[in-house]
Design an enzyme around this catalytic site. Structure first.
Site, PDB file in Angstrom:
ATOM      1  N   ARG A   1     -16.210   0.000  -1.538  1.00  0.00           N
ATOM      2  CA  ARG A   1     -15.163   1.287  -1.887  1.00  0.00           C
ATOM      3  C   ARG A   1     -16.058   2.214  -2.025  1.00  0.00           C
ATOM      4  O   ARG A   1     -15.694   3.218  -3.030  1.00  0.00           O
ATOM      5  CB  ARG A   1     -14.665   0.786  -3.292  1.00  0.00           C
TER       6      ARG A   1
ATOM      7  N   TYR B   1       0.982  -1.183  -0.034  1.00  0.00           N
ATOM      8  CA  TYR B   1       0.140  -0.024   0.049  1.00  0.00           C
ATOM      9  C   TYR B   1       0.865   1.217  -0.012  1.00  0.00           C
ATOM     10  O   TYR B   1       1.406   1.545   1.033  1.00  0.00           O
ATOM     11  CB  TYR B   1      -0.822   0.002   1.188  1.00  0.00           C
TER      12      TYR B   1
HETATM   13  N1  LIG Z   1      -7.354  -8.505   0.966  1.00  0.00           N
HETATM   14  C1  LIG Z   1      -7.502  -7.614   0.053  1.00  0.00           C
HETATM   15  O1  LIG Z   1      -7.441  -8.171  -0.921  1.00  0.00           O
HETATM   16  C2  LIG Z   1      -7.825  -6.258   0.331  1.00  0.00           C
HETATM   17  C3  LIG Z   1      -8.505  -5.587  -0.976  1.00  0.00           C
HETATM   18  C4  LIG Z   1      -8.772  -4.141  -0.502  1.00  0.00           C
HETATM   19  C5  LIG Z   1      -8.844  -3.670   0.837  1.00  0.00           C
HETATM   20  N2  LIG Z   1      -8.278  -4.482   1.950  1.00  0.00           N
HETATM   21  C6  LIG Z   1      -8.270  -4.012   3.269  1.00  0.00           C
HETATM   22  O2  LIG Z   1      -9.716  -3.568   3.436  1.00  0.00           O
HETATM   23  C7  LIG Z   1      -9.772  -2.256   4.195  1.00  0.00           C
HETATM   24  C8  LIG Z   1     -11.146  -1.658   3.525  1.00  0.00           C
HETATM   25  O3  LIG Z   1     -11.488  -1.862   2.405  1.00  0.00           O
HETATM   26  P1  LIG Z   1     -11.872  -0.871   1.248  1.00  0.00           P
HETATM   27  O4  LIG Z   1     -10.848   0.148   1.165  1.00  0.00           O
HETATM   28  O5  LIG Z   1     -12.167  -1.601   0.076  1.00  0.00           O
HETATM   29  O6  LIG Z   1     -12.934   0.104   1.637  1.00  0.00           O
HETATM   30  P2  LIG Z   1     -14.458   0.222   2.004  1.00  0.00           P
HETATM   31  O7  LIG Z   1     -14.578   0.361   3.574  1.00  0.00           O
HETATM   32  O8  LIG Z   1     -15.253  -0.883   1.459  1.00  0.00           O
HETATM   33  O9  LIG Z   1     -14.599   1.521   1.346  1.00  0.00           O
HETATM   34  C9  LIG Z   1     -13.856   2.795   1.803  1.00  0.00           C
HETATM   35  C10 LIG Z   1     -14.551   3.810   0.888  1.00  0.00           C
HETATM   36  O10 LIG Z   1     -15.830   4.101   1.509  1.00  0.00           O
HETATM   37  C11 LIG Z   1     -15.994   5.546   1.675  1.00  0.00           C
HETATM   38  N3  LIG Z   1     -16.586   5.640   2.963  1.00  0.00           N
HETATM   39  C12 LIG Z   1     -18.064   6.213   2.759  1.00  0.00           C
HETATM   40  N4  LIG Z   1     -18.420   6.167   4.224  1.00  0.00           N
HETATM   41  C13 LIG Z   1     -17.710   5.672   5.155  1.00  0.00           C
HETATM   42  C14 LIG Z   1     -17.681   5.336   6.406  1.00  0.00           C
HETATM   43  N5  LIG Z   1     -18.640   5.745   7.315  1.00  0.00           N
HETATM   44  N6  LIG Z   1     -16.487   4.741   6.835  1.00  0.00           N
HETATM   45  C15 LIG Z   1     -15.588   4.381   6.092  1.00  0.00           C
HETATM   46  N7  LIG Z   1     -15.407   4.726   4.686  1.00  0.00           N
HETATM   47  C16 LIG Z   1     -16.576   5.470   4.205  1.00  0.00           C
HETATM   48  C17 LIG Z   1     -14.655   6.252   1.705  1.00  0.00           C
HETATM   49  O11 LIG Z   1     -14.839   7.475   1.342  1.00  0.00           O
HETATM   50  P3  LIG Z   1     -14.101   8.540   1.760  1.00  0.00           P
HETATM   51  O12 LIG Z   1     -12.732   8.263   2.331  1.00  0.00           O
HETATM   52  O13 LIG Z   1     -13.975   9.511   0.802  1.00  0.00           O
HETATM   53  O14 LIG Z   1     -14.895   9.211   2.810  1.00  0.00           O
HETATM   54  C18 LIG Z   1     -13.657   5.326   1.187  1.00  0.00           C
HETATM   55  O15 LIG Z   1     -13.273   5.704  -0.138  1.00  0.00           O
HETATM   56  C19 LIG Z   1      -8.678  -1.671   3.302  1.00  0.00           C
HETATM   57  O16 LIG Z   1      -8.353  -0.253   3.886  1.00  0.00           O
HETATM   58  C20 LIG Z   1      -7.732  -2.753   3.504  1.00  0.00           C
HETATM   59  O17 LIG Z   1      -6.918  -2.489   4.520  1.00  0.00           O
HETATM   60  C21 LIG Z   1      -8.238  -5.721   1.526  1.00  0.00           C
END
Ligand SMILES: NC(=O)c1ccc[n+]([C@@H]2O[C@H](COP(=O)([O-])OP(=O)(O)OC[C@H]3O[C@@H](n4cnc5c(N)ncnc54)[C@H](OP(=O)(O)O)[C@@H]3O)[C@@H](O)[C@H]2O)c1
Length: 337
Positions: free
Chosen positions: A214, A62
């Site tokens: 996302r 990352y």
């Molecule tokens: N193992 C894997 O293959 C894999 C893949 C992807 C991610 N991950 C891990 O999982 C974590 C979470 O997944 P993800 O990044 O896909 O995220 P997610 O939680 O599905 O989405 C994050 C997005 O949601 C938005 N959002 C809206 N309301 C929110 C709220 N109340 N709380 C948090 N976000 C909000 C955020 O926008 P704003 O920030 O613009 O407000 C951000 O862009 C990652 O950080 C990573 O550590 C693992």
């Protein structure tokens, strides 16, 4: 900002550590979804720990080490026993930000781990996992190499990421697998057929990512539909043209239920995943304290069977438009094969 609540804890896997009911993901703090404010990211990590969110997820790739160094700085003044680090390794990057496959050979495990410990500024990692199955390396070899690092005291628990049921079973025969990190949300329900039942049979928890798809399952995209070049959503099929329009119609249906329930769409999406079992821990990609508070408050939401049914009816799996990854990335998912 009220972050005084301390969320409940659950055990990760049959033999794993106790973790807060939701975890914090760091990817978005290192450019996964465009620019992130570094000071606010650090404040978000602090606020998470203060709220009882003790599981912090990162990956050495990352921001090519940026995320580990950021999290290391944020946690430097915290007691080591107050947080759990989940670290993914194996994804290969290029200097132009490109992706270059996966390396999960035993010799690479030791190398990646050494660098991660240094960047994070810790002497052990709590849960260490290959980000993807390396098609050229038997999972037994990768897990065996991490097990040696457990023996040596550098790693506490072993996890996996985006593998299918058969790989999970083979891995668990070598060493207990605390958790499988995999995408799971109202609009990504692929694990329900065989991966989740297998994880349950093996005593492996699920740390669910993409719970907000996302940002799709929230209010944040309803007015903003353009993404910068480095933003994952600029090439993710679900966020393109007609697909995005169709998916946002599903979000509108969800928003009506959220309004009636007095919650945000994101909170409803988190509460739905939480309701699928105490062995499923949503890892939320919050990068501001405001988003984190919203997510933490979702832990207190209880949904009745009728409400759960209404939520699922609003977002029928067969009406979701577009795959969860672009074709090249889909091809790397053992969980989709
Ligand atoms: N193992 C894997 O293959 C894999 C893949 C992807 C991610 N991950 C891990 O999982 C974590 C979470 O997944 P993800 O990044 O896909 O995220 P997610 O939680 O599905 O989405 C994050 C997005 O949601 C938005 N959002 C809206 N309301 C929110 C709220 N109340 N709380 C948090 N976000 C909000 C955020 O926008 P704003 O920030 O613009 O407000 C951000 O862009 C990652 O950080 C990573 O550590 C693992």
């Amino acid at each position: 900002m009220d972050l005084m609540t301390n969320i409940e804890e659950v055990q990760l896997g049959a033999q794993g550590p106790s973790v807060g009911r939701i975890g914090l993901g760091g990817m978005g703090m290192s450019g996964g979804y465009g620019h992130a404010d570094e000071q606010e990211s650090v404040a978000t990590v602090h606020a998470a720990l203060d709220a009882g969110v003790n599981l912090v997820d990162t990956g050495d790739f990352y921001g090519m080490g940026h995320n580990e160094m950021l999290i290391g700085r944020a946690l430097a003044d915290r007691k080591r026993e107050d947080y759990l680090l989940s670290v993914k390794f194996g994804a290969l990057r290029g200097p132009d930000n490109s992706w270059g496959g996966t390396d999960a050979r035993p010799v690479a495990v030791r190398n990646f781990l050494a660098y991660s410990l240094q960047r994070l500024g810790v002497d052990h990692i709590d849960i260490y996992r290959p980000a993807r199955l390396d098609p050229n390396v038997p999972i037994e070899d990768t897990v065996g190499a991490i097990a040696e690092m457990v023996q040596a005291g550098y790693v506490r628990y072993i996890g996996l990421s985006e593998v299918g049921a058969e790989t999970l079973r083979r891995a668990a025969a070598v060493h207990p697998i605390a958790d499988l990190q995999i995408e799971y949300s109202l609009i990504s329900r692929g694990i329900e057929d065989s991966i989740l039942p297998t994880a349950r049979e093996l005593g492996t928890s699920v740390t669910a990512y993409g719970v907000l798809s996302r940002g799709l399952l929230s209010d944040s995209l309803r007015g903003n539909r353009t993404f910068g070049a480095g933003d994952f959503r600029s090439f993710s099929p679900r966020f393109q043209g007609e697909n995005l329009a169709a998916n946002l119609r599903l979000v509108d249906a969800l928003a009506a239920i959220a309004d009636a329930h007095g919650t945000s769409v994101a909170q409803l999406a988190i509460a739905w995943v939480l309701a699928q079992g105490r062995d499923i821990v949503p890892v939320i990609g919050a990068r501001t304290r405001t988003r984190l508070t919203e997510a933490v408050d979702a832990v207190a939401i209880t949904l009745s069977p009728e409400e759960l049914a209404a939520i699922e009816a609003a977002v029928p799996a067969d009406q979701v438009a577009g795959d969860r990854y672009a074709p090249a990335q889909m091809a790397m998912l053992d969980s989709e094969s």
